[in-house]
Each structure stands twice: as C-alpha cells, then as structure tokens.
Design a protein around this motif. Sequence first.
Motif, PDB file in Angstrom:
ATOM      1  N   ASP A 280       0.838  -1.195   0.000  1.00  0.00           N
ATOM      2  CA  ASP A 280       0.000   0.000   0.000  1.00  0.00           C
ATOM      3  C   ASP A 280       0.875   1.247   0.000  1.00  0.00           C
ATOM      4  O   ASP A 280       0.401   2.335   0.335  1.00  0.00           O
ATOM      5  CB  ASP A 280      -0.915   0.028   1.231  1.00  0.00           C
ATOM      6  CG  ASP A 280      -1.924  -1.093   1.218  1.00  0.00           C
ATOM      7  OD1 ASP A 280      -2.383  -1.469   0.125  1.00  0.00           O
ATOM      8  OD2 ASP A 280      -2.259  -1.596   2.305  1.00  0.00           O
ATOM      9  N   LEU A 281       2.128   1.086  -0.369  1.00  0.00           N
ATOM     10  CA  LEU A 281       3.078   2.175  -0.346  1.00  0.00           C
ATOM     11  C   LEU A 281       2.715   3.234  -1.376  1.00  0.00           C
ATOM     12  O   LEU A 281       2.399   2.919  -2.534  1.00  0.00           O
ATOM     13  CB  LEU A 281       4.478   1.644  -0.640  1.00  0.00           C
ATOM     14  CG  LEU A 281       5.604   2.687  -0.701  1.00  0.00           C
ATOM     15  CD1 LEU A 281       5.834   3.267   0.684  1.00  0.00           C
ATOM     16  CD2 LEU A 281       6.858   2.074  -1.250  1.00  0.00           C
ATOM     17  N   THR A 282       2.717   4.465  -0.959  1.00  0.00           N
ATOM     18  CA  THR A 282       2.548   5.586  -1.876  1.00  0.00           C
ATOM     19  C   THR A 282       3.682   6.564  -1.625  1.00  0.00           C
ATOM     20  O   THR A 282       4.207   6.657  -0.513  1.00  0.00           O
ATOM     21  CB  THR A 282       1.196   6.312  -1.670  1.00  0.00           C
ATOM     22  OG1 THR A 282       1.130   6.797  -0.338  1.00  0.00           O
ATOM     23  CG2 THR A 282       0.025   5.392  -1.944  1.00  0.00           C
ATOM     24  N   ILE A 283       4.049   7.253  -2.642  1.00  0.00           N
ATOM     25  CA  ILE A 283       5.108   8.245  -2.510  1.00  0.00           C
ATOM     26  C   ILE A 283       4.516   9.594  -2.885  1.00  0.00           C
ATOM     27  O   ILE A 283       4.071   9.797  -4.017  1.00  0.00           O
ATOM     28  CB  ILE A 283       6.305   7.900  -3.409  1.00  0.00           C
ATOM     29  CG1 ILE A 283       6.860   6.539  -3.005  1.00  0.00           C
ATOM     30  CG2 ILE A 283       7.371   8.994  -3.340  1.00  0.00           C
ATOM     31  CD1 ILE A 283       7.982   6.049  -3.879  1.00  0.00           C
ATOM     32  N   ASP A 284       4.481  10.478  -1.925  1.00  0.00           N
ATOM     33  CA  ASP A 284       3.956  11.820  -2.133  1.00  0.00           C
ATOM     34  C   ASP A 284       5.085  12.826  -2.022  1.00  0.00           C
ATOM     35  O   ASP A 284       6.043  12.617  -1.289  1.00  0.00           O
ATOM     36  CB  ASP A 284       2.876  12.157  -1.095  1.00  0.00           C
ATOM     37  CG  ASP A 284       1.645  11.287  -1.229  1.00  0.00           C
ATOM     38  OD1 ASP A 284       1.209  11.059  -2.377  1.00  0.00           O
ATOM     39  OD2 ASP A 284       1.146  10.832  -0.188  1.00  0.00           O
TER      40      ASP A 284
END
Length: 67
Positions: free
Chosen positions: A60-64
């Motif tokens: 569920d990794l997101t990079i913002d």
Amino acid sequence: MRCDDGPDLTGIDALPEQDTGFSFAPVGPHRHAAVAEVRSDLKQHPQLRAEWRTKLVDSDLTIDRAD
C-alpha cells in the motif's frame, strides 16, 4: 509493504533497525557514507539481507511529494 514470512525472516520484527535508510544526499561523500551504513546494517543482520531478496506479495506504499 508485505512479503511472505519465511524462516530467513524470523526475528526481523525485533531488530533495532527502524529507519528505511532512504537518503536524499546528492552524489558524493554524504551519499557514499549513507550507502556504506546500509551495507554495514546488511552485514550485521541476515534477516535484512533476506528481506532485500524477498518478493513482495502486497503493498500500500505511496510516494507523495513533501513540500
């Protein structure tokens, strides 16, 4: 990020390492030092070496962008 548990990962949750080690240092001596630290951690903890080789089963990794 999740991966299958295996015997090589036993005890990984008890390691003193909690930082991802991600470094924003530009190419040069500071990045070299950061990479050397990661290598040292990998040598000390076989579970970390095993995790680097483990295939993820879910994430569920997101990079913002951090502004």
